[in-house]
Design a protein around this motif. Sequence first.
Motif, short mmCIF file in Angstrom:
data_model
loop_
_atom_site.label_atom_id
_atom_site.label_comp_id
_atom_site.label_asym_id
_atom_site.label_seq_id
_atom_site.Cartn_x
_atom_site.Cartn_y
_atom_site.Cartn_z
N ILE A 15 0.87 -1.18 0.00
CA ILE A 15 0.00 0.00 0.00
C ILE A 15 0.90 1.22 0.00
N ALA A 16 0.67 2.12 -0.95
CA ALA A 16 1.52 3.30 -1.11
C ALA A 16 0.69 4.45 -1.68
N PRO A 17 1.19 5.67 -1.57
CA PRO A 17 0.47 6.81 -2.14
C PRO A 17 0.38 6.77 -3.66
N THR A 18 1.40 6.20 -4.33
CA THR A 18 1.41 6.16 -5.79
C THR A 18 1.81 4.77 -6.28
N ALA A 19 1.45 4.46 -7.53
CA ALA A 19 1.83 3.18 -8.14
C ALA A 19 3.35 3.09 -8.27
N ILE A 42 -3.35 -2.77 -10.43
CA ILE A 42 -3.00 -1.85 -9.35
C ILE A 42 -4.04 -0.75 -9.37
N GLY A 43 -4.59 -0.40 -8.21
CA GLY A 43 -5.60 0.64 -8.20
C GLY A 43 -5.76 1.30 -6.85
N ARG A 44 -6.51 2.38 -6.86
CA ARG A 44 -6.76 3.16 -5.64
C ARG A 44 -7.87 2.47 -4.84
N HIS A 45 -7.61 2.30 -3.55
CA HIS A 45 -8.54 1.64 -2.64
C HIS A 45 -8.73 2.50 -1.39
N GLN A 46 -9.87 2.30 -0.75
CA GLN A 46 -10.07 2.81 0.60
C GLN A 46 -10.05 1.58 1.50
N PHE A 47 -9.45 1.71 2.69
CA PHE A 47 -9.25 0.56 3.57
C PHE A 47 -10.01 0.75 4.88
N THR A 48 -10.65 -0.33 5.33
CA THR A 48 -11.33 -0.37 6.61
C THR A 48 -10.84 -1.60 7.36
N LEU A 49 -10.42 -1.42 8.60
CA LEU A 49 -10.00 -2.52 9.45
C LEU A 49 -11.19 -2.90 10.31
N VAL A 50 -11.61 -4.16 10.23
CA VAL A 50 -12.80 -4.62 10.94
C VAL A 50 -12.41 -5.53 12.09
N SER A 51 -13.01 -5.28 13.24
CA SER A 51 -12.83 -6.12 14.42
C SER A 51 -14.21 -6.32 15.02
N GLU A 53 -17.88 -6.21 15.07
CA GLU A 53 -18.82 -5.37 14.32
C GLU A 53 -18.29 -3.96 14.10
N GLU A 54 -17.13 -3.66 14.69
CA GLU A 54 -16.53 -2.33 14.57
C GLU A 54 -15.67 -2.22 13.33
N GLY A 55 -15.70 -1.08 12.67
CA GLY A 55 -14.86 -0.82 11.52
C GLY A 55 -14.13 0.51 11.69
N GLN A 56 -12.87 0.54 11.34
CA GLN A 56 -12.07 1.76 11.46
C GLN A 56 -11.46 2.08 10.11
N GLU A 57 -11.72 3.29 9.61
CA GLU A 57 -11.13 3.73 8.35
C GLU A 57 -9.63 3.92 8.53
N MET A 64 -5.59 5.01 -1.20
CA MET A 64 -4.18 4.66 -1.36
C MET A 64 -4.09 3.64 -2.49
N ILE A 65 -2.94 3.55 -3.10
CA ILE A 65 -2.71 2.57 -4.16
C ILE A 65 -2.39 1.23 -3.51
N ALA A 66 -3.05 0.16 -3.97
CA ALA A 66 -2.78 -1.19 -3.49
C ALA A 66 -2.30 -2.03 -4.67
N ALA A 67 -1.16 -2.69 -4.48
CA ALA A 67 -0.61 -3.58 -5.49
C ALA A 67 -0.41 -4.94 -4.82
N THR A 68 -1.09 -5.96 -5.33
CA THR A 68 -1.01 -7.29 -4.73
C THR A 68 -0.19 -8.20 -5.63
N PHE A 69 0.72 -8.93 -5.00
CA PHE A 69 1.62 -9.85 -5.68
C PHE A 69 1.41 -11.24 -5.11
N CYS A 70 1.63 -12.26 -5.94
CA CYS A 70 1.35 -13.63 -5.55
C CYS A 70 2.48 -14.55 -6.02
N ARG A 71 2.69 -15.61 -5.27
CA ARG A 71 3.57 -16.70 -5.72
C ARG A 71 2.98 -18.01 -5.20
N THR A 72 3.30 -19.09 -5.88
CA THR A 72 2.87 -20.42 -5.48
C THR A 72 4.05 -21.15 -4.87
#
Length: 75
Positions: A15-19, A42-51, A53-57, A64-72
């Motif tokens: 998660i970063a401000p820019t790609a 890669i795209g701009r996301h809004q994030f909420t942390l849930v615990s 029933e509570e959610g925190q922005e 923020m920009i989110a880039a997800t990478f994967c490996r097997t």
Amino acid sequence: MSPTTNQRDEYITIIAPTANEAMAQFKVRGLGEQGYAIAGRIGRHQFTLVSGEEGQELFSGAGMIAATFCRTVAV
């Protein structure tokens, strides 16, 4: 009969401000050398942390920009 190998996917999301900053972190951490590849767009996301029933922005609700990478990997 050939032996079978159990495998699973591992994910890392940066998660970063820019790609450009997200991709720079991918390179700095050597994720390509560790077998990670981009998992999707890669795209701009809004994030909420849930615990419960509570959610925190996160990041004050700013996108923020989110880039997800994967490996097997074998398990």
